[in-house]
Design a protein around this motif. Structure first.
Motif, PDB file in Angstrom:
ATOM      1  N   SER A   1      21.759 -44.464 -88.025  1.00  0.00           N
ATOM      2  CA  SER A   1      22.151 -43.764 -89.238  1.00  0.00           C
ATOM      3  C   SER A   1      22.780 -44.733 -90.235  1.00  0.00           C
ATOM      4  N   GLU A   2      23.714 -45.550 -89.749  1.00  0.00           N
ATOM      5  CA  GLU A   2      24.369 -46.557 -90.586  1.00  0.00           C
ATOM      6  C   GLU A   2      24.491 -47.852 -89.789  1.00  0.00           C
ATOM      7  N   VAL A   3      24.350 -48.976 -90.466  1.00  0.00           N
ATOM      8  CA  VAL A   3      24.429 -50.286 -89.818  1.00  0.00           C
ATOM      9  C   VAL A   3      25.214 -51.227 -90.714  1.00  0.00           C
TER      10      VAL A   3
ATOM     11  N   TYR B   1      28.859 -59.750 -85.646  1.00  0.00           N
ATOM     12  CA  TYR B   1      29.041 -58.476 -84.967  1.00  0.00           C
ATOM     13  C   TYR B   1      28.246 -57.422 -85.722  1.00  0.00           C
ATOM     14  N   LEU B   2      27.469 -56.625 -84.996  1.00  0.00           N
ATOM     15  CA  LEU B   2      26.691 -55.557 -85.593  1.00  0.00           C
ATOM     16  C   LEU B   2      27.288 -54.226 -85.146  1.00  0.00           C
ATOM     17  N   TYR B   3      27.666 -53.423 -86.116  1.00  0.00           N
ATOM     18  CA  TYR B   3      28.202 -52.089 -85.850  1.00  0.00           C
ATOM     19  C   TYR B   3      27.183 -51.081 -86.344  1.00  0.00           C
ATOM     20  N   TYR B   4      26.987 -50.004 -85.590  1.00  0.00           N
ATOM     21  CA  TYR B   4      26.019 -48.999 -86.011  1.00  0.00           C
ATOM     22  C   TYR B   4      26.408 -47.617 -85.511  1.00  0.00           C
TER      23      TYR B   4
ATOM     24  N   LEU C   1      29.269 -47.042 -82.802  1.00  0.00           N
ATOM     25  CA  LEU C   1      30.435 -46.254 -83.179  1.00  0.00           C
ATOM     26  C   LEU C   1      30.025 -44.797 -83.350  1.00  0.00           C
ATOM     27  N   GLU C   2      30.958 -43.891 -83.095  1.00  0.00           N
ATOM     28  CA  GLU C   2      30.676 -42.480 -83.357  1.00  0.00           C
ATOM     29  C   GLU C   2      30.635 -42.227 -84.856  1.00  0.00           C
TER      30      GLU C   2
END
Length: 75
Positions: free
Chosen positions: A4-6, A16-19, A52-53
Motif C-alpha cells: 500500500s505504501e513504501v 531500510y525499506l518500510y512498507y 508496518l501496520e
C-alpha cells in the motif's frame, strides 16, 4: 506486490525499506528482494525490510521519515 505504501531511508549507511500491505495480502522478505533485484541495482537493495501496520504521516499527509528513522526493529 500488493504494498500500500513504501518508503526507503538511509540509516547509518544502510538502506531500510518500510512498507504497509493491502488487506489480506502476505508476502515474505525473499519475494520482495527477488522483485527488487529485477528492477534496481544490487547496491540499492535494502539491508532491512520492515513491514508496518501503519505508515507514519506528518501533518501534511506525507510519510514522516523522521519517525521511520527512529523505529528500531529487534528480531
Amino acid at each position: 506486490l500488493g504494498a500500500s505504501e513504501v518508503c526507503g531511508i538511509n540509516k547509518k549507511g544502510k538502506i531500510y525499506l518500510y512498507y504497509t500491505m493491502r488487506e489480506n495480502i502476505q508476502i515474505c522478505e525473499n519475494e520482495i528482494i527477488d522483485q527488487l533485484k529485477k528492477k534496481i541495482p544490487l547496491f540499492a537493495i535494502p539491508s532491512k525490510i520492515i513491514e508496518l501496520e501503519l505508515m507514519p504521516h506528518n501533518i501534511n499527509g506525507k510519510i514522516d521519515k523522521s519517525i521511520l528513522g527512529k523505529i528500531d526493529i529487534v528480531v
